[in-house]
Each structure stands twice: as structure tokens, then as C-alpha cells.
Scaffold this motif. Structure first.
Motif, PDB file in Angstrom:
ATOM      1  N   GLN A  24      45.615  97.603  54.372  1.00  0.00           N
ATOM      2  CA  GLN A  24      45.913  96.998  52.793  1.00  0.00           C
ATOM      3  C   GLN A  24      46.531  96.774  52.397  1.00  0.00           C
ATOM      4  O   GLN A  24      46.866  95.577  50.961  1.00  0.00           O
ATOM      5  CB  GLN A  24      44.467  97.546  52.982  1.00  0.00           C
ATOM      6  CG  GLN A  24      43.482  97.190  53.618  1.00  0.00           C
ATOM      7  CD  GLN A  24      42.173  98.251  53.537  1.00  0.00           C
ATOM      8  OE1 GLN A  24      42.059  98.893  51.877  1.00  0.00           O
ATOM      9  NE2 GLN A  24      41.188  98.186  54.406  1.00  0.00           N
ATOM     10  N   ILE A  59      38.553  84.965  44.150  1.00  0.00           N
ATOM     11  CA  ILE A  59      39.097  86.520  43.984  1.00  0.00           C
ATOM     12  C   ILE A  59      38.138  87.037  43.461  1.00  0.00           C
ATOM     13  O   ILE A  59      37.500  87.272  42.128  1.00  0.00           O
ATOM     14  CB  ILE A  59      40.578  86.284  43.226  1.00  0.00           C
ATOM     15  CG1 ILE A  59      41.129  86.034  44.064  1.00  0.00           C
ATOM     16  CG2 ILE A  59      40.510  87.865  42.798  1.00  0.00           C
ATOM     17  CD1 ILE A  59      42.455  85.687  43.176  1.00  0.00           C
ATOM     18  N   ASP A  60      37.918  88.608  43.544  1.00  0.00           N
ATOM     19  CA  ASP A  60      37.555  89.468  43.020  1.00  0.00           C
ATOM     20  C   ASP A  60      38.312  90.620  42.523  1.00  0.00           C
ATOM     21  O   ASP A  60      39.217  90.881  43.720  1.00  0.00           O
ATOM     22  CB  ASP A  60      36.334  90.589  44.270  1.00  0.00           C
ATOM     23  CG  ASP A  60      34.673  89.284  44.072  1.00  0.00           C
ATOM     24  OD1 ASP A  60      34.523  88.884  43.469  1.00  0.00           O
ATOM     25  OD2 ASP A  60      34.652  89.460  45.857  1.00  0.00           O
ATOM     26  N   GLY A  61      38.328  91.895  41.583  1.00  0.00           N
ATOM     27  CA  GLY A  61      39.095  92.385  40.291  1.00  0.00           C
ATOM     28  C   GLY A  61      39.768  91.621  40.036  1.00  0.00           C
ATOM     29  O   GLY A  61      40.962  92.924  39.687  1.00  0.00           O
ATOM     30  N   GLY A  87      45.250  92.570  49.123  1.00  0.00           N
ATOM     31  CA  GLY A  87      44.287  93.421  49.253  1.00  0.00           C
ATOM     32  C   GLY A  87      43.786  92.692  50.488  1.00  0.00           C
ATOM     33  O   GLY A  87      44.977  92.696  51.802  1.00  0.00           O
ATOM     34  N   LYS A  90      36.879  90.380  51.942  1.00  0.00           N
ATOM     35  CA  LYS A  90      35.263  90.858  52.378  1.00  0.00           C
ATOM     36  C   LYS A  90      35.062  89.981  52.127  1.00  0.00           C
ATOM     37  O   LYS A  90      34.451  89.238  50.737  1.00  0.00           O
ATOM     38  CB  LYS A  90      35.554  92.089  51.641  1.00  0.00           C
ATOM     39  CG  LYS A  90      36.023  93.279  51.991  1.00  0.00           C
ATOM     40  CD  LYS A  90      35.641  94.483  51.516  1.00  0.00           C
ATOM     41  CE  LYS A  90      36.395  95.828  51.550  1.00  0.00           C
ATOM     42  NZ  LYS A  90      35.882  96.789  51.238  1.00  0.00           N
ATOM     43  N   ARG A  93      35.603  86.559  51.141  1.00  0.00           N
ATOM     44  CA  ARG A  93      36.243  86.744  49.116  1.00  0.00           C
ATOM     45  C   ARG A  93      37.649  87.719  49.292  1.00  0.00           C
ATOM     46  O   ARG A  93      37.580  88.551  50.202  1.00  0.00           O
ATOM     47  CB  ARG A  93      35.139  87.180  48.233  1.00  0.00           C
ATOM     48  CG  ARG A  93      34.220  86.179  47.674  1.00  0.00           C
ATOM     49  CD  ARG A  93      32.979  87.175  46.855  1.00  0.00           C
ATOM     50  NE  ARG A  93      33.771  87.315  45.763  1.00  0.00           N
ATOM     51  CZ  ARG A  93      33.521  85.531  43.666  1.00  0.00           C
ATOM     52  NH1 ARG A  93      33.310  84.865  45.081  1.00  0.00           N
ATOM     53  NH2 ARG A  93      34.112  85.737  43.118  1.00  0.00           N
ATOM     54  N   VAL A  95      39.138  90.900  48.503  1.00  0.00           N
ATOM     55  CA  VAL A  95      39.215  91.597  47.300  1.00  0.00           C
ATOM     56  C   VAL A  95      40.146  91.577  46.402  1.00  0.00           C
ATOM     57  O   VAL A  95      41.555  92.497  47.584  1.00  0.00           O
ATOM     58  CB  VAL A  95      38.388  93.006  47.898  1.00  0.00           C
ATOM     59  CG1 VAL A  95      38.499  93.843  46.448  1.00  0.00           C
ATOM     60  CG2 VAL A  95      36.576  92.241  48.109  1.00  0.00           C
ATOM     61  N   SER A  97      43.893  94.072  45.054  1.00  0.00           N
ATOM     62  CA  SER A  97      44.789  95.471  44.223  1.00  0.00           C
ATOM     63  C   SER A  97      45.003  95.167  43.808  1.00  0.00           C
ATOM     64  O   SER A  97      45.450  96.064  42.629  1.00  0.00           O
ATOM     65  CB  SER A  97      43.904  96.710  45.546  1.00  0.00           C
ATOM     66  OG  SER A  97      45.053  96.090  46.141  1.00  0.00           O
TER      67      SER A  97
END
Length: 109
Positions: A24, A59-61, A87, A90, A93, A95, A97
Motif C-alpha cells: 500500500q 479520490i477520498d483523502g 493509496g 477500495k 474509489r 483512497v 494517503s
């Protein structure tokens, strides 16, 4: 015997978890832009997306407004930019970091 089995199980589990986290944490260079404006994705307004292996993901984050004016000439709604990301995907999408927008490449004539 039970203690040896338990210790072995915990050791193997720790290795698997560490390997998964290592996978990851790999950074990759992707295309980043507004999903609706540049990638033709369905949505409810301008939202940041990345394209990985030819497939776009919202994108999430992080958000589209966290990286400058999305509607500027070099913004995500007007241009596809390169970014270094860390990232995972999931639920269809991405995710993120870590997200670092790369400088625009100068066009040569």
C-alpha cells in the motif's frame, strides 16, 4: 505444542500484515484531474479523480480545491495533471494517503 503453534501463527500473520502495508505504501505517478470535466465520469459537480491503468477513480483523502483553483488554466477542470500518489482502491474509489501534484511539463515547439 499449542504455544509453538500460536507463536508461528502470530509470526506469519505479522509478516502478511507488514507485506500488505508495504504494498500500500508504494508511490506511483498517475494522471489527476476533475472526474467530470476531464475524465467524463458521472457525478454531481467537480470532484478530483485519478486515472490508473486507463481507469478513472474518484479520490477520498484529498479534494479538488486542496491543490489550487480547479478552474484556472492549469487547474484540474481545465487540464489533466500528473501526481505522485500513495493509496489503494477500495469500493471503486482511490483512497489516498499521500498526494503530490507534480510541476507542469513545459511544452516544447
Amino acid at each position: 505444542m499449542k504455544k509453538i503453534f500460536l507463536a508461528t501463527f502470530l509470526f506469519v500473520t505479522a509478516i502478511v500484515i507488514a507485506q500488505d502495508k508495504k504494498e500500500q505504501s508504494k508511490s506511483q505517478i498517475v494522471e489527476a484531474a476533475c472526474g467530470q470535466c476531464q475524465f467524463g465520469m458521472e457525478g454531481y459537480g467537480c470532484e478530483l479523480a485519478v486515472r490508473i491503468d486507463g481507469k478513472p477513480y474518484f479520490i477520498d483523502g484529498t479534494s479538488i480545491d486542496s491543490h489550487g483553483d480547479a478552474h484556472a488554466t492549469d487547474g484540474f477542470c481545465a487540464a489533466i495533471r500528473k501526481a505522485t500518489v500513495v493509496g489503494e482502491i477500495k469500493d471503486n474509489r482511490f483512497v489516498v494517503s499521500k498526494f503530490k501534484l507534480l510541476p507542469e511539463e513545459k511544452k516544447t515547439q
